[in-house]
Design a protein around this motif. Structure first.
Motif, PDB file in Angstrom:
ATOM      1  N   VAL A  81       8.421  10.008   2.201  1.00 39.01           N
ATOM      2  CA  VAL A  81       8.013  11.399   1.985  1.00 39.01           C
ATOM      3  C   VAL A  81       8.057  11.654   0.482  1.00 39.01           C
ATOM      4  N   PHE A  82       7.423  12.723   0.029  1.00 39.03           N
ATOM      5  CA  PHE A  82       7.488  13.078  -1.385  1.00 39.03           C
ATOM      6  C   PHE A  82       8.941  13.374  -1.775  1.00 39.03           C
ATOM      7  N   ASP A  92       5.429  19.047  18.554  1.00 41.36           N
ATOM      8  CA  ASP A  92       4.233  18.614  17.820  1.00 41.36           C
ATOM      9  C   ASP A  92       3.526  17.478  18.556  1.00 41.36           C
ATOM     10  N   ASP A  93       2.223  17.325  18.295  1.00 35.10           N
ATOM     11  CA  ASP A  93       1.462  16.307  19.025  1.00 35.10           C
ATOM     12  C   ASP A  93       0.575  15.457  18.118  1.00 35.10           C
ATOM     13  N   ASP A  94       0.883  15.425  16.813  1.00 31.06           N
ATOM     14  CA  ASP A  94       0.127  14.521  15.958  1.00 31.06           C
ATOM     15  C   ASP A  94       0.977  14.031  14.787  1.00 31.06           C
ATOM     16  N   ILE A  95       0.479  12.970  14.138  1.00 34.95           N
ATOM     17  CA  ILE A  95       1.147  12.386  12.982  1.00 34.95           C
ATOM     18  C   ILE A  95       0.109  12.257  11.872  1.00 34.95           C
ATOM     19  N   ASP A  96       0.490  12.671  10.662  1.00 40.35           N
ATOM     20  CA  ASP A  96      -0.411  12.644   9.514  1.00 40.35           C
ATOM     21  C   ASP A  96       0.160  11.778   8.397  1.00 40.35           C
ATOM     22  N   VAL A  97      -0.669  10.869   7.886  1.00 38.65           N
ATOM     23  CA  VAL A  97      -0.286   9.960   6.811  1.00 38.65           C
ATOM     24  C   VAL A  97      -1.259  10.143   5.655  1.00 38.65           C
ATOM     25  N   GLY A  98      -0.756  10.071   4.418  1.00 36.03           N
ATOM     26  CA  GLY A  98      -1.608  10.176   3.240  1.00 36.03           C
ATOM     27  C   GLY A  98      -1.592   8.892   2.436  1.00 36.03           C
ATOM     28  N   MET A  99      -2.725   8.574   1.800  1.00 38.22           N
ATOM     29  CA  MET A  99      -2.844   7.414   0.918  1.00 38.22           C
ATOM     30  C   MET A  99      -3.733   7.760  -0.271  1.00 38.22           C
ATOM     31  N   TYR A 100      -3.448   7.168  -1.416  1.00 40.72           N
ATOM     32  CA  TYR A 100      -4.339   7.246  -2.565  1.00 40.72           C
ATOM     33  C   TYR A 100      -5.649   6.560  -2.185  1.00 40.72           C
ATOM     34  N   ARG A 101      -6.783   7.098  -2.636  1.00 39.61           N
ATOM     35  CA  ARG A 101      -8.098   6.588  -2.244  1.00 39.61           C
ATOM     36  C   ARG A 101      -8.208   5.072  -2.400  1.00 39.61           C
ATOM     37  N   LEU A 109      -2.625  20.740  -2.842  1.00 38.05           N
ATOM     38  CA  LEU A 109      -2.775  20.190  -4.182  1.00 38.05           C
ATOM     39  C   LEU A 109      -1.418  19.691  -4.667  1.00 38.05           C
ATOM     40  N   ILE A 110      -1.400  18.540  -5.327  1.00 35.90           N
ATOM     41  CA  ILE A 110      -0.135  17.971  -5.773  1.00 35.90           C
ATOM     42  C   ILE A 110      -0.369  17.198  -7.071  1.00 35.90           C
ATOM     43  N   SER A 111       0.627  17.164  -7.938  1.00 37.85           N
ATOM     44  CA  SER A 111       0.472  16.401  -9.175  1.00 37.85           C
ATOM     45  C   SER A 111       0.540  14.912  -8.858  1.00 37.85           C
ATOM     46  N   LYS A 112      -0.105  14.113  -9.702  1.00 38.36           N
ATOM     47  CA  LYS A 112      -0.100  12.666  -9.448  1.00 38.36           C
ATOM     48  C   LYS A 112       1.315  12.098  -9.551  1.00 38.36           C
ATOM     49  N   ASP A 113       2.144  12.666 -10.430  1.00 41.19           N
ATOM     50  CA  ASP A 113       3.526  12.185 -10.552  1.00 41.19           C
ATOM     51  C   ASP A 113       4.293  12.429  -9.261  1.00 41.19           C
ATOM     52  N   GLU A 114       4.081  13.601  -8.653  1.00 42.54           N
ATOM     53  CA  GLU A 114       4.768  13.923  -7.403  1.00 42.54           C
ATOM     54  C   GLU A 114       4.222  13.076  -6.248  1.00 42.54           C
ATOM     55  N   PHE A 115       2.925  12.823  -6.256  1.00 43.03           N
ATOM     56  CA  PHE A 115       2.335  12.047  -5.163  1.00 43.03           C
ATOM     57  C   PHE A 115       2.898  10.627  -5.116  1.00 43.03           C
ATOM     58  N   PHE A 116       3.042  10.001  -6.259  1.00 42.03           N
ATOM     59  CA  PHE A 116       3.472   8.608  -6.284  1.00 42.03           C
ATOM     60  C   PHE A 116       4.994   8.427  -6.282  1.00 42.03           C
ATOM     61  N   ASP A 117       5.738   9.539  -6.327  1.00 38.95           N
ATOM     62  CA  ASP A 117       7.207   9.472  -6.335  1.00 38.95           C
ATOM     63  C   ASP A 117       7.715   9.812  -4.935  1.00 38.95           C
ATOM     64  N   THR A 118       8.064   8.799  -4.159  1.00 34.86           N
ATOM     65  CA  THR A 118       8.489   9.021  -2.779  1.00 34.86           C
ATOM     66  C   THR A 118       9.877   8.453  -2.512  1.00 34.86           C
ATOM     67  N   ILE A 119      10.480   8.938  -1.454  1.00 34.67           N
ATOM     68  CA  ILE A 119      11.757   8.418  -0.966  1.00 34.67           C
ATOM     69  C   ILE A 119      11.608   8.135   0.521  1.00 34.67           C
ATOM     70  N   ARG A 120      12.508   7.340   1.073  1.00 30.57           N
ATOM     71  CA  ARG A 120      12.470   7.042   2.508  1.00 30.57           C
ATOM     72  C   ARG A 120      13.526   7.869   3.231  1.00 30.57           C
ATOM     73  N   VAL A 121      13.140   8.433   4.361  1.00 30.29           N
ATOM     74  CA  VAL A 121      14.062   9.240   5.161  1.00 30.29           C
ATOM     75  C   VAL A 121      13.954   8.804   6.622  1.00 30.29           C
ATOM     76  N   ILE A 123       0.846  -1.194   0.000  1.00 30.62           N
ATOM     77  CA  ILE A 123       0.000   0.000   0.000  1.00 30.62           C
ATOM     78  C   ILE A 123       0.881   1.244   0.000  1.00 30.62           C
ATOM     79  N   HIS A 124       0.638   2.125  -0.966  1.00 32.46           N
ATOM     80  CA  HIS A 124       1.424   3.358  -1.081  1.00 32.46           C
ATOM     81  C   HIS A 124       0.951   4.362  -0.032  1.00 32.46           C
ATOM     82  N   TYR A 125       1.884   4.896   0.746  1.00 34.09           N
ATOM     83  CA  TYR A 125       1.542   5.884   1.766  1.00 34.09           C
ATOM     84  C   TYR A 125       2.686   6.879   1.897  1.00 34.09           C
ATOM     85  N   VAL A 126       2.409   8.012   2.522  1.00 35.86           N
ATOM     86  CA  VAL A 126       3.397   9.086   2.599  1.00 35.86           C
ATOM     87  C   VAL A 126       3.116   9.950   3.824  1.00 35.86           C
TER      88      VAL A 126
END
Length: 273
Positions: free
Chosen positions: A234-235, A50-59, A213-225, A28-31
């Motif tokens: 992350v993107f 900070d006191d929260d964590i936010d994760v994104g996923m394609y629908r 707002l983000i382009s689909k190419d940028e959304f699916f292109d991630t690296i690990r940090v 599952i792709h997530y960021v």
């Protein structure tokens, strides 16, 4: 650091590990999003205040994740969105830890799970024409406000005058539509372009509005940090993304503005004891 904040962060990292376990095991792709992405880049972990964590996923992945959670999510946790809990008005998901509590003031009167959480935001395809997107987004926000008012949520104290005015207008017409019809209208708007796969994606439940707002190419292109001893995605275009949200993101805010976003006084880590 305040011991309670540190303990809260550790609980959220525990939840994040469970999310990552399920995602990595099921392709599952997530960021990491927002302040979590910023923390990964600037601090190699959670922003200290900070006191929260936010994760994104394609629908599509979000829906798969939700289904997989029914069988694979550790029983210590609960997946919450407006499908899994009828009184929940969130148009995104949360993984909450059972037997904990972290109450947001505007939701304190709503009968729903209020455990410590990590947010999961589904990204949908949206119209590439920004003016059309804006109109559809404003319509979505109005219907979302109808839903949360109908379910007993309050307007946030730090909301703008315009938002508070809208909230009171919404209260006057909240009896017109049922909860189910409002949810259906919301889903119809959010997923309108998911089969068309435009060039633009957006997390409708986000806090930063059009800035995310983000382009689909940028959304699916991630690296690990590095992030608190683990590697998180992350993107690859994180500089562009974080500049859009925070401008000079590598410069921390002044000390007087380094505050957590929630009231931590009533956080409970084990309600059974």
């Amino acid at each position: 650091m305040d011991n309670k904040l540190k303990r809260l962060q550790n609980t959220e990292l525990e939840i994040l590990d469970e999310i990552m376990r399920i995602c990595d095991a099921n392709d599952i792709h997530y960021v990491m999003m927002g302040g979590t992405c910023l923390g990964a880049i600037r601090h190699k972990g959670i922003i200290p205040w900070d006191d929260d964590i936010d994760v994104g996923m394609y629908r599509e992945d979000y829906n798969r994740f939700k289904e997989i959670c029914k069988k694979e999510l550790n029983s210590k946790y609960f997946f919450q969105d407006f499908d899994t809990e009828k009184n929940c008005g969130f148009i995104f998901g949360k993984i909450r830890k059972n037997n904990t509590e972290m109450v947001e003031e505007y939701a304190k009167d709503v009968d729903m799970h209020k455990g410590i959480w990590v947010d999961i935001f589904p990204f949908d395809y949206v119209n590439d024409d920004f003016s059309i997107f804006q109109k559809e987004y404003k319509k979505l926000l109005f219907i979302r406000n109808l839903l949360i008012v109908k379910q007993g949520f309050k307007v946030k104290e730090d909301a703008s005058t315009a938002v508070k005015l809208t909230y009171h207008m919404v209260r006057c017409v909240r009896v017109v539509l049922s909860v189910d019809s409002l949810k259906n209208k919301i889903m119809k708007i959010m997923t309108k372009y998911d089969n068309k796969k435009t060039n633009t994606m957006f997390p409708y439940g986000c806090a930063w509005k059009e800035k995310e707002l983000i382009s689909k190419d940028e959304f699916f292109d991630t690296i690990r940090v590095d992030f608190e001893g683990r590697k998180v995605p992350v993107f690859r275009s994180y500089d562009k993304y974080l500049t859009s949200l925070y401008k000079d993101y590598m410069t921390p805010p002044p000390i007087e503005k380094r505050n957590s976003g929630h009231d931590l006084r009533n956080v409970k880590f084990d309600k059974e004891n």
